[in-house]
Scaffold this motif. Structure first.
Motif, mmCIF file in Angstrom:
data_model
loop_
_atom_site.group_PDB
_atom_site.id
_atom_site.type_symbol
_atom_site.label_atom_id
_atom_site.label_comp_id
_atom_site.label_asym_id
_atom_site.label_seq_id
_atom_site.Cartn_x
_atom_site.Cartn_y
_atom_site.Cartn_z
ATOM 1 N N ARG A 271 0.832 -1.208 0.000
ATOM 2 C CA ARG A 271 0.000 0.000 0.000
ATOM 3 C C ARG A 271 0.865 1.254 0.000
ATOM 4 N NH1 ARG A 271 -3.287 -2.952 3.664
ATOM 5 N NH2 ARG A 271 -2.305 -1.888 5.444
ATOM 6 N N TRP A 272 1.920 1.244 0.808
ATOM 7 C CA TRP A 272 2.784 2.413 0.900
ATOM 8 C C TRP A 272 3.479 2.684 -0.436
ATOM 9 C CZ3 TRP A 272 8.109 3.305 0.610
ATOM 10 C CH2 TRP A 272 8.520 4.573 1.047
ATOM 11 N N ASP A 275 1.001 4.162 -2.849
ATOM 12 C CA ASP A 275 0.742 5.571 -2.517
ATOM 13 C C ASP A 275 1.878 6.468 -3.001
ATOM 14 O OD1 ASP A 275 -1.638 4.899 -1.331
ATOM 15 O OD2 ASP A 275 -0.861 4.988 0.716
#
Length: 278
Positions: A271-272, A275
């Motif tokens: 997810r990071w 992003d």
């Protein structure tokens, strides 16, 4: 998703690779077929597993020498026939106290490789030299060399290289595990130039040594792999701290030059990276 190891780890692939340590064991028993499926489902690029040999020379997927931590049976794998190992049921997660016993069994290496074929790259940590040839023979017999990555430690100081960790034609991709010698890592890389490694797992005591070697690594076409596992993290670049400060951990090692991160927090890292456009 890449199904060819050399294409995945090539520096021509700009992505930061996410490696699931023993599969996604936060959702399934470690080193299990379910942990493999979880790694695939959350988008890991590579699953790291361990293998050992039973008393009757069967290769099983297991980290510990003994069944005790992860299973509802006890015993040392090397002294047990596969039929006995197979009777053991795996505990959930990493097998710590309180984890329920599941219906999953210890898989054969062959079974896991077949499940992974064309779906995810498998990094195999061979625990003992005695298992090396058997692992390589299995990989070649299964015609799955393009989908695996073997690894073993080498010593840059003594130039003790296990060049026979792969077959003579180097059909099986191999990743040396190296410790960066403070102040000389960039120069030491010249010692493995002829080895032709596309990826190196690196332990380090000073991140400045890694940063100083960026140009040399690019010249050699080497991608760096780092472990941010709580159990073996360098300099506090660990998953537990990354949960609160991902930029200080994952961001810092990426900026230093690492292009593959082995983690116990696969979903969070994915997810990071998404992003951040990585």
């Amino acid at each position: 998703m890449y199904s060819d190891t050399r294409k995945l780890i090539s520096l021509q692939n700009p992505a930061v690779l996410v490696v699931a340590h023993r599969g996604v064991w936060t959702r399934a028993p470690e080193n299990s077929l379910s942990a493999l499926e979880e790694a695939i489902s959350v988008g890991a690029d590579i699953i790291e597993i361990d293998t050992r040999t039973t008393a009757d020379h069967q290769l099983v997927v297991m980290h510990d020498a003994w069944l005790d931590r992860t299973c509802d049976h006890q015993g040392e794998v090397v002294h047990m026939p596969f039929s006995e190992v197979r009777r053991a049921r795996l505990r959930g997660s990493d097998g710590r106290a309180g984890m329920v016993v599941t219906e999953e069994r210890v898989p054969l290496l062959e079974e896991l490789l077949e499940e992974a074929r064309g779906r995810i790259i498998v990094n195999i940590d061979i625990k003992f030299e005695r298992d090396r040839q058997r692992v390589m023979d299995l990989i070649l017999d299964m015609n799955i060399a393009d989908g695996v990555l073997l690894k073993s430690k080498i010593d840059l100081a003594t130039q003790t290289f296990p060049l026979d960790m792969t077959d003579s034609q180097r059909r099986i991709p191999f990743m040396p595990i190296v410790t960066a010698n403070s102040g000389s890592f960039a120069e030491d890389l010249r010692k493995i130039e002829d080895f032709g490694a596309q990826i190196v797992e690196l332990n380090f005591s000073d991140l400045a040594d890694v940063t100083a070697a960026k140009e040399q690594l690019r010249r050699l076409g080497i991608r760096l792999w780092v472990n941010t596992l709580d159990e073996s993290h360098p300099l506090d670049y660990c998953d537990s701290r990354a949960h609160q400060h991902p930029g200080d951990v994952w961001g810092t090692v990426i900026e230093a030059g690492f292009g593959a991160i082995q983690t116990d927090s696969v979903s969070q890292l994915r997810r990071w990276l998404k992003d951040k456009g990585r």
